[in-house]
Scaffold this motif. Structure first.
Motif, PDB file in Angstrom:
ATOM      1  N   UNK A  22       0.855  -1.204  -0.050  1.00 59.75           N
ATOM      2  CA  UNK A  22       0.052   0.076   0.149  1.00 59.75           C
ATOM      3  C   UNK A  22       0.824   1.158  -0.052  1.00 59.75           C
ATOM      4  N   UNK A  23       0.743   1.998  -1.049  1.00 55.98           N
ATOM      5  CA  UNK A  23       1.662   3.314  -1.037  1.00 55.98           C
ATOM      6  C   UNK A  23       0.736   4.771  -0.506  1.00 55.98           C
ATOM      7  N   UNK A  24      -0.328   4.470   0.059  1.00 52.22           N
ATOM      8  CA  UNK A  24      -1.078   5.576   0.474  1.00 52.22           C
ATOM      9  C   UNK A  24      -2.118   6.018  -0.448  1.00 52.22           C
ATOM     10  N   UNK A  25      -2.113   5.375  -1.664  1.00 52.72           N
ATOM     11  CA  UNK A  25      -3.221   5.780  -2.557  1.00 52.72           C
ATOM     12  C   UNK A  25      -3.569   4.324  -3.259  1.00 52.72           C
ATOM     13  N   UNK A  26      -3.234   3.371  -3.590  1.00 53.04           N
ATOM     14  CA  UNK A  26      -3.486   2.058  -4.015  1.00 53.04           C
ATOM     15  C   UNK A  26      -2.853   0.742  -3.238  1.00 53.04           C
ATOM     16  N   UNK A  27      -3.746  -0.114  -3.064  1.00 51.51           N
ATOM     17  CA  UNK A  27      -3.422  -1.388  -2.477  1.00 51.51           C
ATOM     18  C   UNK A  27      -2.945  -2.342  -3.747  1.00 51.51           C
ATOM     19  N   UNK A  28      -1.974  -3.038  -3.987  1.00 46.88           N
ATOM     20  CA  UNK A  28      -1.638  -4.046  -4.854  1.00 46.88           C
ATOM     21  C   UNK A  28      -1.181  -5.076  -4.093  1.00 46.88           C
TER      22      UNK A  28
END
Length: 87
Positions: A13-19
């Motif tokens: 998770x980069x703060x905008x998208x969970x991959x």
């Protein structure tokens, strides 16, 4: 995922998208905007939570070498961890 087969699973998770990654290959993603606050709470792994405790959806398997990084890993980072080519 097949039963009784070692599988590397990563959630980034980069703060905008969970991959989601399975054996270093991207398996899906979705938007999730926000921040992580460590104030007074611990992470839950392997269950559904109501925000304060595990309450459902218990993981039925083994979790080995759990690591929580203080930054979002890249696909290249994951390849280095898995040590091979994405599945």
């Amino acid at each position: 995922m097949p039963a009784n087969v070692w599988t590397h699973v990563a959630i980034v998770w980069d703060g905008a998208t969970v991959t989601y990654y399975i054996n270093a290959g991207q398996a899906g993603s979705h938007a999730l905007v926000g921040d992580i606050s460590a104030a007074g709470s611990a992470p839950f792994v392997g269950c559904g939570t109501d925000g304060s405790q595990c309450v459902s959806n218990w993981f039925d398997g083994g979790i080995d070498e759990l690591v929580i990084y203080p930054y979002a890993l890249t696909a290249t980072d994951l390849l280095g961890i898995v040590g091979g080519v994405p599945a």
